[in-house]
Design a protein around this motif. Structure first.
Motif, mmCIF file in Angstrom:
data_model
loop_
_atom_site.group_PDB
_atom_site.id
_atom_site.type_symbol
_atom_site.label_atom_id
_atom_site.label_comp_id
_atom_site.label_asym_id
_atom_site.label_seq_id
_atom_site.Cartn_x
_atom_site.Cartn_y
_atom_site.Cartn_z
ATOM 1 N N UNK A 8 -90.861 -40.712 -7.104
ATOM 2 C CA UNK A 8 -89.700 -41.008 -7.938
ATOM 3 C C UNK A 8 -89.335 -39.758 -8.737
ATOM 4 N N UNK A 9 -88.071 -39.329 -8.652
ATOM 5 C CA UNK A 9 -87.643 -38.107 -9.327
ATOM 6 C C UNK A 9 -86.287 -38.326 -9.994
ATOM 7 N N UNK A 10 -86.120 -37.738 -11.183
ATOM 8 C CA UNK A 10 -84.851 -37.798 -11.905
ATOM 9 C C UNK A 10 -84.352 -36.383 -12.163
ATOM 10 N N UNK A 11 -83.001 -36.223 -12.168
ATOM 11 C CA UNK A 11 -82.394 -34.906 -12.336
ATOM 12 C C UNK A 11 -81.264 -34.998 -13.356
ATOM 13 N N UNK A 12 -81.320 -34.129 -14.342
ATOM 14 C CA UNK A 12 -80.312 -34.093 -15.393
ATOM 15 C C UNK A 12 -79.135 -33.231 -14.957
ATOM 16 N N UNK A 13 -77.928 -33.792 -15.027
ATOM 17 C CA UNK A 13 -76.726 -33.081 -14.613
ATOM 18 C C UNK A 13 -76.129 -32.308 -15.777
ATOM 19 N N UNK A 14 -75.385 -31.271 -15.448
ATOM 20 C CA UNK A 14 -74.756 -30.451 -16.486
ATOM 21 C C UNK A 14 -73.548 -31.142 -17.105
ATOM 22 N N UNK A 23 -93.067 -31.951 -3.755
ATOM 23 C CA UNK A 23 -92.895 -30.583 -4.187
ATOM 24 C C UNK A 23 -92.289 -29.725 -3.102
ATOM 25 N N UNK A 24 -91.303 -28.886 -3.471
ATOM 26 C CA UNK A 24 -90.631 -28.020 -2.527
ATOM 27 C C UNK A 24 -89.382 -28.614 -1.906
ATOM 28 N N UNK A 25 -89.156 -29.912 -2.059
ATOM 29 C CA UNK A 25 -87.949 -30.545 -1.529
ATOM 30 C C UNK A 25 -86.721 -30.054 -2.292
ATOM 31 N N UNK A 26 -85.583 -29.981 -1.575
ATOM 32 C CA UNK A 26 -84.316 -29.565 -2.187
ATOM 33 C C UNK A 26 -83.392 -30.771 -2.291
ATOM 34 N N UNK A 27 -82.939 -31.032 -3.509
ATOM 35 C CA UNK A 27 -82.027 -32.156 -3.775
ATOM 36 C C UNK A 27 -80.691 -31.584 -4.221
ATOM 37 N N UNK A 28 -79.618 -31.917 -3.497
ATOM 38 C CA UNK A 28 -78.274 -31.481 -3.870
ATOM 39 C C UNK A 28 -77.465 -32.699 -4.320
ATOM 40 N N UNK A 54 -84.585 -27.646 -6.734
ATOM 41 C CA UNK A 54 -85.758 -27.501 -5.886
ATOM 42 C C UNK A 54 -86.928 -28.126 -6.617
ATOM 43 N N UNK A 55 -87.514 -29.164 -6.031
ATOM 44 C CA UNK A 55 -88.503 -29.970 -6.730
ATOM 45 C C UNK A 55 -89.798 -29.197 -6.964
ATOM 46 N N UNK A 56 -90.123 -29.070 -8.230
ATOM 47 C CA UNK A 56 -91.408 -28.466 -8.590
ATOM 48 C C UNK A 56 -92.049 -29.236 -9.728
ATOM 49 N N UNK A 57 -91.316 -30.158 -10.338
ATOM 50 C CA UNK A 57 -91.826 -30.893 -11.484
ATOM 51 C C UNK A 57 -92.348 -32.260 -11.111
ATOM 52 N N UNK A 60 -75.582 -37.563 -2.729
ATOM 53 C CA UNK A 60 -76.909 -36.952 -2.850
ATOM 54 C C UNK A 60 -77.453 -36.655 -1.463
ATOM 55 N N UNK A 61 -78.018 -35.457 -1.313
ATOM 56 C CA UNK A 61 -78.746 -35.122 -0.088
ATOM 57 C C UNK A 61 -80.135 -34.642 -0.461
#
Length: 526
Positions: A466-472, A510-515, A257-260, A482-483
């Motif tokens: 532009x957003x980046x997400x670190x995977x486990x 902000x507030x968007x959900x990225x799966x 959930x985008x907050x950063x 990606x959705x």
């Protein structure tokens, strides 16, 4: 063969039964018949080498009492080595004959076996044979293994294989071409191109050469590759196939959930010529505070300013936690410890390349380029780019430092309309503006005295969304889905090194959900 006309008595008494037997003649009367004779019934050819030929004859004769009708003269065994010339359909009267020529060309080492059959209406031998034997001294390419099954392997680990090319014949093999094909060329890594540099390759009898094939599956599907070898082996083109099936260790879905704010690495370069300092120092200074303020608002940022001869950052790497970053930037913008060498004063792309080349672990700009971050290069000059290398080449080199080309921006503060330089031979935006437009960067007109007030736009225009997400886990790139707020998107970049997915479109707020759903990549060698 020869049939004797034997007429039987209409009454043949066997014992006391009174039964009548008509042998071999269902109609009770047998007339004149043809009788095929072939001489010789076997042909043996001499020992030949590749490309040599030899010819031997055989004769078909009718020794019967009726005309012989022949409907075929054909090679039924050994078609590659033997051929026969002459008519396929003909008739022979009583005591007539016809001679045929058989040509032998060796296609395999040692014994080459063959067989010709003459098809006729001879009632005793409808398919009369001619046995063929030829001895050959030829090159014989053997590929081992011909068909190899890797089986199942975890993605992306796979397996590897050495394919052996060996001359098992008695004459030299000359390999003239090597090719490797597969549905996805990236799955099968091989050294065919390296070996091709040695073509033509000669293998003496008993000599061999290896082709390495590494299979690296990219998905949970079956893969197939084929090695194709062209040589002077009489067989011609020969192949070897490899198959394998990739399997996943497992799969998972991670939701954010985008907050950063997105990470961005900024490289700021300013032309150090005298005209630049006298005309632009105050203008640049006027917009610095708002520029840094916009960075703090929109991104997880770090910045280096480069204008010295070593291409090392003035004051190190600035970020949101650096005390006095704004004043340090302002104070060193036109006052480095030693000016850029004259050859680089208007060659900011070359200087940028020098700075990026020093971002390794032990270099002066170590830690500046972060995997998965946006790389934003900002150049300010009142003259065109003069490094002598095309802007396209520079952009291609800059792209090597980002996970995806879409994560590169070049922004230009330049003489857009070619009107304010003090050197008419080099004024204008040449190179800088084109690179900015090609990378979706921003541009400001340096001839406008208030361009400093628009500095914050450089940050806002290229960073927003532009957003980046670190995977486990490490992901299998081909499996990533990606959705954004439930809507699929294919506009994203994946950095395997950083295990980071960067969403390029749609813009993320902000507030968007990225799966992010993906198959987990195996840890190869463990």
């Amino acid at each position: 063969m020869r049939i004797l006309g034997i007429f039987l008595s209409s009454t043949l008494i066997l014992g006391c039964t009174g039964e009548v037997s008509l042998v071999g003649d269902p109609d009770g009367v047998r007339g004149p018949q043809p009788d095929i004779v072939i001489e010789p019934a076997a042909l043996e050819f001499p020992n030949l080498t590749e490309g040599e030929t030899a010819t031997l004859p055989f004769t078909v004769r009718n020794e019967g009492e009726a005309e012989l009708d022949v409907t075929a003269v054909e090679v039924v065994v050994g078609e590659a080595s033997f051929s026969v010339a002459g008519p396929q359909v003909f008739s022979l009267g009583i005591d007539q004959s016809r001679t045929f020529e058989v040509t032998f060309t060796p296609t395999q080492q040692d014994e080459n076996l063959g067989r010709i059959e003459v098809v006729s209406d001879d009632p005793d031998e409808a398919r009369a044979p001619v046995d063929l034997l030829g001895l050959g001294t030829v090159p014989d390419l053997e590929i081992t293994p011909r068909n190899f099954e890797f089986g199942e392997a975890f993605v992306p680990c796979g397996d590897e294989l050495n394919v052996k090319l060996e001359n098992v014949g008695s004459d030299d093999i000359v390999i003239t071409n090597l090719r490797y094909t597969s549905g996805d060329g990236d799955l099968f890594i091989n050294n065919v191109e390296d070996v091709r540099e040695d073509l033509p390759i000669t293998l003496e009898p008993g000599e061999n050469r290896f082709i390495r094939v590494d299979w690296r599956p990219s998905s949970n599907a079956g893969d197939q590759g084929t090695l194709i070898v062209t040589s002077n082996d009489p067989v011609g083109e020969e192949t070897a196939q490899q198959q394998g099936t990739g399997v996943y260790v497992g799969s998972t879905t991670e939701t954010f959930t985008e907050s950063g704010v997105p990470p961005v690495d900024l490289l700021f370069l300013i032309d150090q010529s005298c005209s630049m300092e006298s005309d632009n120092e105050a203008t640049l200074s006027a917009g610095i505070s708002e520029f840094f303020g916009k960075l703090r608002e929109l991104s997880d940022w770090q910045l280096i300013q480069v204008n010295g001869p070593t291409a090392c950052a003035n004051g190190g790497i600035f970020d949101g936690a650096t005390p006095g970053a704004e004043s340090s930037f302002r104070n060193t913008a036109f006052s480095p410890n030693g000016y850029i060498p004259e050859t680089l004063s208007e060659s900011l792309f070359e200087l940028a390349q020098m700075a990026l080349d020093q971002t390794g672990p032990n270099d002066c700009n170590a830690g500046f380029v972060r995997p998965g971050s946006l790389l934003h290069i900002i150049v300010a000059s009142d003259e065109q780019e003069q490094s002598g290398t095309s802007w396209q080449t520079h952009v291609a080199n800059f792209e090597q430092f980002v996970a995806d080309p879409d994560l590169l921006r070049v922004s230009a503060i330049v003489d857009i309309y070619t009107q304010c330089s003090d050197n008419p031979s080099t004024w204008g935006p040449g190179g800088y503006l084109e690179a900015s437009q090609a990378t979706n960067g921003a541009s400001l007109d340096i001839c406008e005295s208030t361009w400093g007030d628009d500095l914050p736009d450089l940050a806002e225009d290229v960073l927003e969304g532009v957003r980046s997400y670190n995977l486990a886990n490490r992901a299998v790139e081909a499996s990533i889905q990606v959705t954004v707020n439930g809507t699929p998107t294919t506009s994203f970049a994946y950095s395997d090194e950083a295990r980071t997915v960067t969403v390029l479109d749609p813009p993320i707020s902000g507030g968007d959900t990225v799966s992010i759903s993906y198959a987990i990549a195996a840890n190869c060698g463990q």
